[in-house]
Design a protein around this motif. Structure first.
Motif, PDB file in Angstrom:
ATOM      1  N   LEU A  28      -0.923  -3.785   8.313  1.00  0.00           N
ATOM      2  CA  LEU A  28      -0.851  -2.744   7.369  1.00  0.00           C
ATOM      3  C   LEU A  28       0.927  -3.571   7.014  1.00  0.00           C
ATOM      4  O   LEU A  28       1.982  -3.519   8.147  1.00  0.00           O
ATOM      5  CB  LEU A  28       0.134  -1.512   7.663  1.00  0.00           C
ATOM      6  CG  LEU A  28       1.045  -0.300   6.654  1.00  0.00           C
ATOM      7  CD1 LEU A  28       0.073  -0.976   5.639  1.00  0.00           C
ATOM      8  CD2 LEU A  28       0.962   0.944   7.970  1.00  0.00           C
ATOM      9  N   THR A  42       0.042   5.281   8.316  1.00  0.00           N
ATOM     10  CA  THR A  42       1.142   4.817   6.631  1.00  0.00           C
ATOM     11  C   THR A  42       2.443   4.606   7.384  1.00  0.00           C
ATOM     12  O   THR A  42       2.891   5.158   8.239  1.00  0.00           O
ATOM     13  CB  THR A  42       0.999   6.214   6.103  1.00  0.00           C
ATOM     14  OG1 THR A  42       1.470   7.730   7.120  1.00  0.00           O
ATOM     15  CG2 THR A  42      -0.482   7.042   5.639  1.00  0.00           C
ATOM     16  N   ASP A  91      -2.428   9.784  11.650  1.00  0.00           N
ATOM     17  CA  ASP A  91      -2.810  10.854  10.726  1.00  0.00           C
ATOM     18  C   ASP A  91      -1.957  11.946  11.700  1.00  0.00           C
ATOM     19  O   ASP A  91      -1.611  12.689  10.761  1.00  0.00           O
ATOM     20  CB  ASP A  91      -4.385  11.340  10.775  1.00  0.00           C
ATOM     21  CG  ASP A  91      -4.906   9.651  10.586  1.00  0.00           C
ATOM     22  OD1 ASP A  91      -4.432   9.469   9.611  1.00  0.00           O
ATOM     23  OD2 ASP A  91      -6.255   9.771  10.831  1.00  0.00           O
ATOM     24  N   GLY A 140       2.841  -1.259  -1.314  1.00  0.00           N
ATOM     25  CA  GLY A 140       1.487  -0.674   0.110  1.00  0.00           C
ATOM     26  C   GLY A 140       1.264  -2.516  -0.269  1.00  0.00           C
ATOM     27  O   GLY A 140       1.347  -2.711  -1.879  1.00  0.00           O
ATOM     28  N   LYS A 159       6.364   5.312   6.042  1.00  0.00           N
ATOM     29  CA  LYS A 159       7.150   6.502   5.363  1.00  0.00           C
ATOM     30  C   LYS A 159       8.480   5.354   5.407  1.00  0.00           C
ATOM     31  O   LYS A 159       9.708   4.946   6.807  1.00  0.00           O
ATOM     32  CB  LYS A 159       7.816   7.343   5.408  1.00  0.00           C
ATOM     33  CG  LYS A 159       8.269   7.919   7.028  1.00  0.00           C
ATOM     34  CD  LYS A 159       8.251   9.179   6.093  1.00  0.00           C
ATOM     35  CE  LYS A 159       9.278   9.980   8.476  1.00  0.00           C
ATOM     36  NZ  LYS A 159       9.355  10.603   8.300  1.00  0.00           N
ATOM     37  N   VAL A 161       4.336  -3.409   3.953  1.00  0.00           N
ATOM     38  CA  VAL A 161       5.180  -2.747   2.835  1.00  0.00           C
ATOM     39  C   VAL A 161       6.254  -3.011   2.314  1.00  0.00           C
ATOM     40  O   VAL A 161       6.601  -4.146   2.898  1.00  0.00           O
ATOM     41  CB  VAL A 161       5.062  -0.985   3.051  1.00  0.00           C
ATOM     42  CG1 VAL A 161       3.905  -0.073   3.149  1.00  0.00           C
ATOM     43  CG2 VAL A 161       6.168  -0.617   4.086  1.00  0.00           C
ATOM     44  N   PHE A 210       5.805   3.869  10.884  1.00  0.00           N
ATOM     45  CA  PHE A 210       4.464   3.851  10.806  1.00  0.00           C
ATOM     46  C   PHE A 210       3.636   4.497  11.209  1.00  0.00           C
ATOM     47  O   PHE A 210       4.185   4.821  12.195  1.00  0.00           O
ATOM     48  CB  PHE A 210       4.328   2.544  11.277  1.00  0.00           C
ATOM     49  CG  PHE A 210       5.086   1.801  10.587  1.00  0.00           C
ATOM     50  CD1 PHE A 210       3.658   1.232   8.827  1.00  0.00           C
ATOM     51  CD2 PHE A 210       5.755   0.726  10.419  1.00  0.00           C
ATOM     52  CE1 PHE A 210       3.981  -0.308   8.063  1.00  0.00           C
ATOM     53  CE2 PHE A 210       6.169  -0.177   9.229  1.00  0.00           C
ATOM     54  CZ  PHE A 210       5.350  -0.488   8.495  1.00  0.00           C
TER      55      PHE A 210
END
Length: 113
Positions: free
Chosen positions: A43, A104, A68, A33, A106, A45, A65
């Motif tokens: 955001l 987040t 939650d 990150g 991945k 990465v 992305f």
């Protein structure tokens, strides 16, 4: 975004179109990150790609992305072309979604070709 980066990203998306599963190179890819203070609040990465083979190779990576609940809110594609054995590339995957709710990132797919 430079024309070269945009071209590499489109090539990565094209390479991944027919890949089943996670691809053959997920072990060669990781994410780091970046602080939002360095990315205008977005955001972002760093996609760390390392050619672990003994031949030159190109890589295509899909970064999802997630919210939650694990729902994919956005997908970005990055690539690295003609990496020598052991060579590393670090393209950026940047979400254009607002910072709230937090997302987040991945690695969804990574393909060596």
């Amino acid at each position: 975004m430079s024309a070269e980066v945009e071209r590499a990203n489109k090539a990565a998306q094209s390479q991944l179109a027919d890949v089943d599963g996670k691809g053959n190179a997920t072990s060669d890819v990781s994410l780091t990150g970046k602080p939002r203070s360095q990315t205008s609040g977005l955001l972002a990465v760093v996609v760390n790609i390392t050619n672990s083979t003994d031949e030159a190779a190109s890589y295509a990576v899909q970064v999802d992305f997630l919210d939650d609940s694990g729902k994919v809110m956005e997908t970005r594609f990055v690539g690295a072309e003609d990496l020598a054995p052991g060579e590393r590339a670090q393209p950026l995957a940047i979400s254009r979604k607002p910072a709230d709710p937090p997302l987040t990132a991945k690695v969804a797919k990574a393909q060596r070709y």
